[in-house]
Design a protein around this motif. Structure first.
Motif, PDB file in Angstrom:
ATOM      1  N   PRO A  38      46.128  29.327   4.267  1.00 45.22           N
ATOM      2  CA  PRO A  38      47.218  28.722   3.311  1.00 45.22           C
ATOM      3  C   PRO A  38      47.906  27.561   4.068  1.00 45.22           C
ATOM      4  N   ARG A  39      48.297  26.549   3.236  1.00 44.47           N
ATOM      5  CA  ARG A  39      48.899  25.573   4.062  1.00 44.47           C
ATOM      6  C   ARG A  39      50.531  25.964   4.326  1.00 44.47           C
ATOM      7  N   ARG A  40      51.277  25.377   5.155  1.00 47.22           N
ATOM      8  CA  ARG A  40      52.509  25.618   5.537  1.00 47.22           C
ATOM      9  C   ARG A  40      53.288  24.774   4.399  1.00 47.22           C
ATOM     10  N   ARG A  41      54.532  25.285   4.425  1.00 47.67           N
ATOM     11  CA  ARG A  41      55.582  24.588   3.483  1.00 47.67           C
ATOM     12  C   ARG A  41      56.025  23.144   4.525  1.00 47.67           C
ATOM     13  N   GLY A 157      57.219  23.035  -6.371  1.00 39.94           N
ATOM     14  CA  GLY A 157      58.270  22.126  -6.284  1.00 39.94           C
ATOM     15  C   GLY A 157      59.508  22.617  -6.708  1.00 39.94           C
ATOM     16  N   MET A 158      60.716  21.945  -6.627  1.00 41.94           N
ATOM     17  CA  MET A 158      61.784  22.170  -6.978  1.00 41.94           C
ATOM     18  C   MET A 158      62.706  21.126  -7.702  1.00 41.94           C
ATOM     19  N   THR A 159      63.482  21.656  -8.668  1.00 46.63           N
ATOM     20  CA  THR A 159      64.544  20.782  -9.258  1.00 46.63           C
ATOM     21  C   THR A 159      65.656  21.517  -9.862  1.00 46.63           C
ATOM     22  N   LYS A 160      66.589  20.890 -10.277  1.00 42.91           N
ATOM     23  CA  LYS A 160      67.929  21.566 -10.866  1.00 42.91           C
ATOM     24  C   LYS A 160      67.742  20.964 -12.301  1.00 42.91           C
ATOM     25  N   PHE A 161      68.371  22.118 -13.163  1.00 45.21           N
ATOM     26  CA  PHE A 161      68.818  21.510 -14.741  1.00 45.21           C
ATOM     27  C   PHE A 161      69.775  22.586 -15.267  1.00 45.21           C
ATOM     28  N   ASP A 162      70.638  22.317 -16.160  1.00 42.04           N
ATOM     29  CA  ASP A 162      71.769  23.273 -16.540  1.00 42.04           C
ATOM     30  C   ASP A 162      71.276  23.684 -17.759  1.00 42.04           C
ATOM     31  N   THR A 163      71.895  25.082 -18.141  1.00 43.03           N
ATOM     32  CA  THR A 163      71.848  25.494 -19.542  1.00 43.03           C
ATOM     33  C   THR A 163      73.213  25.650 -19.728  1.00 43.03           C
ATOM     34  N   LYS A 164      73.828  26.216 -20.962  1.00 43.63           N
ATOM     35  CA  LYS A 164      74.981  26.318 -21.375  1.00 43.63           C
ATOM     36  C   LYS A 164      75.801  26.945 -20.458  1.00 43.63           C
ATOM     37  N   THR A 165      75.370  28.290 -19.617  1.00 47.41           N
ATOM     38  CA  THR A 165      76.379  28.978 -19.033  1.00 47.41           C
ATOM     39  C   THR A 165      75.655  29.144 -17.493  1.00 47.41           C
ATOM     40  N   LYS A 166      74.628  28.295 -17.091  1.00 48.06           N
ATOM     41  CA  LYS A 166      74.029  28.586 -15.793  1.00 48.06           C
ATOM     42  C   LYS A 166      73.364  27.336 -15.192  1.00 48.06           C
ATOM     43  N   VAL A 167      73.306  27.071 -13.823  1.00 45.12           N
ATOM     44  CA  VAL A 167      72.773  26.150 -13.115  1.00 45.12           C
ATOM     45  C   VAL A 167      71.372  26.947 -12.711  1.00 45.12           C
ATOM     46  N   ILE A 168      70.214  26.231 -13.151  1.00 43.42           N
ATOM     47  CA  ILE A 168      68.883  26.606 -12.674  1.00 43.42           C
ATOM     48  C   ILE A 168      68.205  25.903 -11.673  1.00 43.42           C
ATOM     49  N   THR A 169      67.527  26.670 -10.742  1.00 37.72           N
ATOM     50  CA  THR A 169      66.983  26.038  -9.751  1.00 37.72           C
ATOM     51  C   THR A 169      65.661  26.436 -10.119  1.00 37.72           C
ATOM     52  N   LEU A 170      64.604  25.453 -10.654  1.00 37.82           N
ATOM     53  CA  LEU A 170      63.466  25.533 -11.020  1.00 37.82           C
ATOM     54  C   LEU A 170      62.175  25.438  -9.992  1.00 37.82           C
ATOM     55  N   MET A 171      61.368  26.200  -9.572  1.00 34.58           N
ATOM     56  CA  MET A 171      60.385  26.324  -9.123  1.00 34.58           C
ATOM     57  C   MET A 171      59.047  26.442  -9.986  1.00 34.58           C
ATOM     58  N   ASP A 172      58.130  25.285  -9.871  1.00 38.46           N
ATOM     59  CA  ASP A 172      57.054  25.378 -10.485  1.00 38.46           C
ATOM     60  C   ASP A 172      56.004  25.842  -9.581  1.00 38.46           C
ATOM     61  N   ALA A 173      55.472  27.108  -9.631  1.00 38.10           N
ATOM     62  CA  ALA A 173      54.202  27.579  -8.681  1.00 38.10           C
ATOM     63  C   ALA A 173      52.775  27.445  -9.057  1.00 38.10           C
ATOM     64  N   PRO A 174      51.779  27.112  -8.290  1.00 36.30           N
ATOM     65  CA  PRO A 174      50.570  26.652  -8.725  1.00 36.30           C
ATOM     66  C   PRO A 174      49.829  28.102  -9.236  1.00 36.30           C
ATOM     67  N   GLY A 175      48.840  27.960 -10.111  1.00 38.15           N
ATOM     68  CA  GLY A 175      48.349  29.071 -10.521  1.00 38.15           C
ATOM     69  C   GLY A 175      46.917  29.145 -10.149  1.00 38.15           C
ATOM     70  N   HIS A 176      46.419  28.122  -9.588  1.00 42.67           N
ATOM     71  CA  HIS A 176      44.962  28.337  -9.136  1.00 42.67           C
ATOM     72  C   HIS A 176      44.791  29.489  -8.049  1.00 42.67           C
ATOM     73  N   LYS A 177      43.880  30.181  -8.014  1.00 42.85           N
ATOM     74  CA  LYS A 177      43.687  31.383  -7.159  1.00 42.85           C
ATOM     75  C   LYS A 177      43.637  30.788  -5.598  1.00 42.85           C
ATOM     76  N   ASP A 178      43.187  29.700  -5.391  1.00 48.57           N
ATOM     77  CA  ASP A 178      43.286  29.110  -3.784  1.00 48.57           C
ATOM     78  C   ASP A 178      44.716  28.870  -3.540  1.00 48.57           C
ATOM     79  N   PHE A 179      45.600  28.732  -4.235  1.00 50.07           N
ATOM     80  CA  PHE A 179      47.060  28.658  -4.180  1.00 50.07           C
ATOM     81  C   PHE A 179      47.887  29.763  -3.981  1.00 50.07           C
ATOM     82  N   ILE A 180      47.578  30.904  -4.069  1.00 49.14           N
ATOM     83  CA  ILE A 180      48.064  32.098  -4.411  1.00 49.14           C
ATOM     84  C   ILE A 180      49.175  32.053  -3.156  1.00 49.14           C
ATOM     85  N   PRO A 181      48.946  31.540  -1.975  1.00 48.87           N
ATOM     86  CA  PRO A 181      49.793  31.926  -0.580  1.00 48.87           C
ATOM     87  C   PRO A 181      50.983  30.898  -1.017  1.00 48.87           C
TER      88      PRO A 181
END
Length: 512
Positions: A38-41, A157-181
């Motif tokens: 697996p690749r490093r961050r 990847g990571m980004t930020k958005f707001d809801t009514k009561t919270k600040v959300i840090t969003l991480m979109d994870a890969p779904g392919h089995k090669d990228f499970i790490p």
């Protein structure tokens, strides 16, 4: 078979301009990794650099903390004031490849105003030219040519958005089995999760049955400490918003998630369409859905998650996700603060290599700040230490109460669906926070009763599927660990073998 020495990114230029829009990848996009390597961050954006001498060779001047002294800072009180009193929540989006995760979240971010109409129009035109018209919203998140060409998310990847009561840090994870790490690295930093499943006939089954990532992702996030889950039943428009199909998926998935350790009360199911945007940020008005569903939209459900209690009273801990050179006298590291808090001017210890340095600047969501606390994904500019000694996976910690680094530790593990028995000397890949380290099962200490923890057998010859056991693990290089009873965030890990996740574990004893 195992990954080689981690590479570091060396950038000798000024902080690079921010990428288009708001999306901040945690790692540079690169070649396709193999499951055994697996690749490093590797981050791509540079934090806003604190004021320093314009001479790159200038000797660093010690920076004293401005404002309140560390002992006078009431972190819990200050956290409540920050972001207009909204608590922070780290959210990871997971699911089988092609379930529509990137399209779903890309459309949600567009509806929230994070992508302007002109940019979205460009994505639509470019995706049509590439023959991938339905991928326009996914391109909000999948920015690289390789990801867009393949139609697959490869990095977290990571980004930020707001809801009514919270600040959300969003991480979109890969779904392919090669990228499970890569997915494990993102999930290890999450408080809550959105599991996206494809409602289309045959597609849900492909992701849920043996070999699909729906089960593995659900099991992984639960094993890594996530207890609250929203299931986005996506592409419901392709089955005409049928209640029967929604209920069928809920029944199958609900039974599995309960077995994985989720409480029914902590899991919610939301019918959605990432492509049309139905039921994402506002409740749908589609008659074929409203006739049987009156629940929340996806954004409302995210807003309803309960924020965890942060370990701000414990000694400072930050797991390094990326290291890169900054212009001037220092270098930068990025990562999530797992415990405690940090202020500019503080001295911290890096373990390993047991070297101290000074925090010259702190950046949160591209904004320079004076302090940061548990739960924050930050960039730290540090001085007084050679970058060559710093690796991804090192832990920055409190000088007076440092974390321990070891090559041997004991742990309680739960074995998953493994085809071969685990014996003494069994090779594994240890996934711990941002670390991916070759290791071996040095000893099989005992087999335990799943519920009571009672020792059923000492010194077993082998371990098989579904067993709970105590083992001793040896790593090739020192790894900074905590006991699970002391730091839950830093006491969990996963074990993988030949491209499959075979066990989850918690650290019970540090041997050396």
């Amino acid at each position: 078979m195992f990954p080689q020495e981690r590479s570091k990114r060396w950038a000798l230029t000024c902080p690079a301009p921010r990428r288009t829009g708001f999306w901040v990848p945690l790692r540079a996009r690169g070649r396709l990794p193999t499951t055994s390597s697996p690749r490093r961050r590797r981050g791509q954006t540079r934090p806003a650099r604190p004021a320093a001498s314009e001479d790159p060779g200038a000797v660093p001047t010690p920076v004293k903390p401005s404002g309140k002294a560390k002992q006078q800072l009431n972190v819990r009180e200050e956290l409540e004031k920050r972001q207009g009193g909204k608590p922070l929540l780290n959210l990871v989006v997971i699911g089988h490849v092609d379930a529509g995760k990137s399209t779903l979240m890309g459309h949600l971010l567009y509806l929230l105003g994070h992508v302007n109409k002109r940019t979205m129009h460009k994505y639509e035109q470019d995706s049509k030219k590439a023959g991938k018209a339905s991928f326009a919203y996914a391109w909000v998140l999948d920015e690289t040519g390789e990801e867009r060409e393949r139609g697959v998310t490869m990095d977290v990847g990571m980004t930020k958005f707001d809801t009514k009561t919270k600040v959300i840090t969003l991480m979109d994870a890969p779904g392919h089995k090669d990228f499970i790490p890569n997915m494990i690295t993102g999930a290890a930093q999450a408080d809550v999760a959105v599991l996206v499943v494809d409602a289309s006939r045959g597609e849900f089954e492909a992701g849920f049955e043996s070999g699909g990532q729906t089960r593995e992702h659900g099991l992984l996030v639960r094993s890594l400490g996530v207890t609250q889950l929203a299931v986005a039943v996506n592409k419901m428009d392709q089955v005409n918003w049928q209640q029967e199909r929604f209920q069928e998926i809920l029944t199958k998935l609900g039974h599995f998630l309960k077995q994985a350790g989720f409480k029914d009360s902590d899991v919610s199911y939301i019918p959605t369409s990432g492509l049309s945007g139905e039921n994402l940020t506002t409740r749908s008005a589609v008659p074929s859905l409203t006739s049987w569903y009156q629940g929340p939209c996806l954004l409302e459900q995210i807003d309803a998650f309960k924020p965890p209690r942060r370990s701000v009273d414990k000694p400072f801990r930050l797991c390094v996700a990326d290291v890169f050179k900054d212009q001037g006298s220092g270098f930068c590291v990025t990562g999530k603060i797992e415990a405690g808090y940090i202020q500019t001017g503080d001295r911290v210890l890096a373990m390993p290599p047991n070297e101290s340095c000074t925090v010259k600047g702190i950046t949160l969501h591209d904004e320079p700040i004076e302090w940061a606390a548990a739960g924050d994904h930050v960039s730290l500019t540090v001085t007084g230490m050679d970058i060559i000694k710093m690796n991804v996976g090192c832990v920055f910690c409190d000088m007076k109460e440092p974390i321990r680094a070891c090559t041997r530790f004991r742990a309680r593990v739960l074995l998953f669906n493994i085809e071969v028995p685990v014996t003494q000397g069994f090779p594994v890949l240890l996934h711990y926070q941002t670390v991916s380290e070759p290791a071996t099962i040095r000893k099989l200490v005992s087999i335990l009763h799943k519920s009571s923890g009672e020792v059923l057998k000492k010194k077993p010859k082998c371990l098989s599927k579904g067993q709970n056991a105590v083992v001793e693990i040896q790593t090739q290089r020192p790894v900074a660990l905590e006991l699970y009873k002391d730091f839950k965030e830093l006491g969990r890990f996963m074990l993988r073998y030949v491209g499959s996740t075979i066990a989850a574990g918690v650290v019970t004893e540090i041997r050396e």
